[in-house]
Design an enzyme around this catalytic site. Sequence first.
Site, short mmCIF file in Angstrom:
data_model
loop_
_atom_site.label_atom_id
_atom_site.label_comp_id
_atom_site.label_asym_id
_atom_site.label_seq_id
_atom_site.Cartn_x
_atom_site.Cartn_y
_atom_site.Cartn_z
N GLU B 29 0.83 -1.19 0.00
CA GLU B 29 0.00 0.00 0.00
C GLU B 29 0.88 1.25 0.00
O GLU B 29 1.72 1.42 0.89
CB GLU B 29 -0.88 -0.06 1.26
CG GLU B 29 -1.82 1.09 1.43
CD GLU B 29 -2.44 1.06 2.82
OE1 GLU B 29 -2.43 0.01 3.47
OE2 GLU B 29 -2.92 2.12 3.26
N GLU B 60 -4.70 -6.00 3.54
CA GLU B 60 -3.51 -6.80 3.84
C GLU B 60 -3.61 -8.22 3.30
O GLU B 60 -2.63 -8.80 2.85
CB GLU B 60 -3.26 -6.82 5.35
CG GLU B 60 -2.64 -5.56 5.90
CD GLU B 60 -3.64 -4.41 6.03
OE1 GLU B 60 -4.85 -4.69 5.99
OE2 GLU B 60 -3.20 -3.26 6.14
N PHE B 83 2.18 -1.52 9.01
CA PHE B 83 2.45 -1.66 10.45
C PHE B 83 2.38 -3.15 10.79
O PHE B 83 1.42 -3.83 10.39
CB PHE B 83 1.41 -0.91 11.28
CG PHE B 83 1.53 0.59 11.24
CD1 PHE B 83 2.22 1.27 12.22
CD2 PHE B 83 0.94 1.31 10.21
CE1 PHE B 83 2.33 2.66 12.18
CE2 PHE B 83 1.04 2.69 10.17
CZ PHE B 83 1.74 3.37 11.15
N ASP B 85 1.48 -4.61 13.27
CA ASP B 85 0.24 -4.94 13.98
C ASP B 85 -0.79 -5.56 13.01
O ASP B 85 -1.63 -6.36 13.42
CB ASP B 85 -0.37 -3.69 14.61
CG ASP B 85 0.66 -2.85 15.35
OD1 ASP B 85 0.61 -2.79 16.58
OD2 ASP B 85 1.54 -2.25 14.68
N HIS B 129 -0.68 0.30 16.68
CA HIS B 129 0.30 0.61 15.63
C HIS B 129 1.72 0.66 16.18
O HIS B 129 2.60 1.31 15.61
CB HIS B 129 -0.02 1.96 14.97
CG HIS B 129 -1.31 1.99 14.23
ND1 HIS B 129 -2.52 2.01 14.86
CD2 HIS B 129 -1.59 1.99 12.89
CE1 HIS B 129 -3.50 2.04 13.96
NE2 HIS B 129 -2.95 2.01 12.76
#
Lengths: 267, 325
Positions: B29, B60, B83, B85, B129
Amino acid sequence: MSGQRRHRDSPRMRRLAREAGVDLATVPPSGRHGRATPEDLAWAQDKRTAPAAPAASVLTPTAPVVTPAVLAGPAPAAALPSSSLLEIDVTAFLRRAAFDPAAVPPRTHLLAAAAGSLARAVSDRRLARLPAGPVDVDVDDDDGRAVAVTGADLLSVAGLCRMLASAGSAPPLTDGPPASVEVVGTGVFGTTVDVLPVRSGRAVALSVGPVVRRPVVVLGEDGQEQIGIRSMVWLALSVAGSIEPPDASALLARVGQDLRLTTGAGR
Amino acid sequence: MAQLSYREAVARGIAQEMQRDERVVVVGEDIAGAGGVFKTTGGLLERFGPKRVIDTPIAEQAILGAAMGAAMTGLRPVAEIMFSDFFAVCWDLVVNQMAKTRYMTDGQVTMPLVIKSGNGGGLRFGAQHSQSIENWAMAVPGLKVVTPSTPEDMVGLMAAAIRCDDPVLLFEHKALYSSKADVPDGPILDTLGTARVRRPGTDATVLALGLMVPRALQAAEALAGRGISCEVIDLRSLVPLDTSAVLDSVARTGRLFTVEENPRLLGWGAELASIVAHEAFWDLDGPVVRITSPHVPLPSADSLEDLVLPSAGRIEKEIVEAMGA
């Protein structure tokens, strides 16, 4: 773990001792919390392989043998107390004591520091299971002068020095009940180390041997081992049956460490 | 030799391999035109074109699904999860597909892909994050887990990860992106599964990863002034793990400290402690000490986040207390 003592020594020390064939229980510890260090182990090995008697010059007394007052009385109740021995380097200590503005002899300073340290160690109930309260110490100096110090664990080294320096005017020890702790300067006995009996009514007896200047292996500034002339002294700690031998070792290690740290000597 | 930032090193490592091997592509992205949200893929689009540097939607699972398919059919993709996460939303693909494909096909299908991701805290991004998730990944057989801490390591380990035939999760610490260091000119290829001794020492072994490496080094410098000589080892890679470097060091120092950014429970240091307890027990002079974040979500407030993450001061304090100096 009930009924069992936890291991005091690290796995590495136990392995090193096993490989060296040394029983760690026989090694006077000088590390934290009464633990043996590799240096202690090396000392124990050296002791095991060294000749029995040191050089004659080391043994030569420099003054007449004087029996301390506390030893002049009746025979000790316990004939064979449990004992621990430790030799420490007091070079830096004596160098600093020589500049003591109170002009107390360095030897008195050493006895005072040892007595104060032992009193504080005994006051730590983890090491000596004695009744709570201030720790009284009977101190005999090398010349047989005695002083009874009440609450020695609460006094500064300077305060102890002053009391010992005025030992001649102190009340004789036989006037009252014996203190639980006894510190005796054995610097004039003619031997490098004297193991004292623990007399009736006492729990701990510490002898502070003569200061002997002798060659020892030291670490140079470059980190390499070298031979240096150092002032060494033997400490011998005897304890009554109420204190376990490992705790006696821990008490002695604390005193040795205090005497080194008091002088700012390295870790 | 030129000074390079950690973020520039990410792009240099990828570019080095894209130049060398036309099968290497980058997907993620905002990684193309924008050069990455953290600017770690700057210049790749201009240099290698839109067919090899591909922007994706905010999805994702789509990013990793596309990368996995590309890897299974002959490309060597580098996918970015912005990230770390967000691995949580595509974990099935990572754990059940990528990690097991080579095993389940008896080696007939390899999975040469790298998932790079911004990881770790310290930048006030909050609980969702800022996580440090290397320990999630190292728990999954079939994944390799890498966390460079210097620009040079980033270039060399990125190259090694791209050349690996197994899926590699390469974690970039977000708080290190602006750090700079000299990086040799020319191609750099490092080796996965090798640790680096960042500072030799004799009294204690200190293991660290990512952002904790410079903090451990700072603490070691302070500890040297207190007479404690620490050997700081940058693990760099958790899978494969350079256990021999750790065990050799512990054999010399007798003490082990781990400095972990992850929450305490089952952090990577727990595995290291287990290995050392098993294989180096008789070398230990004291208990293994883990210096970690507590088991809490990472706070957003500056003061609280600083309190949670191991700082150089806390590392120093905990080592001093444990060493009894």
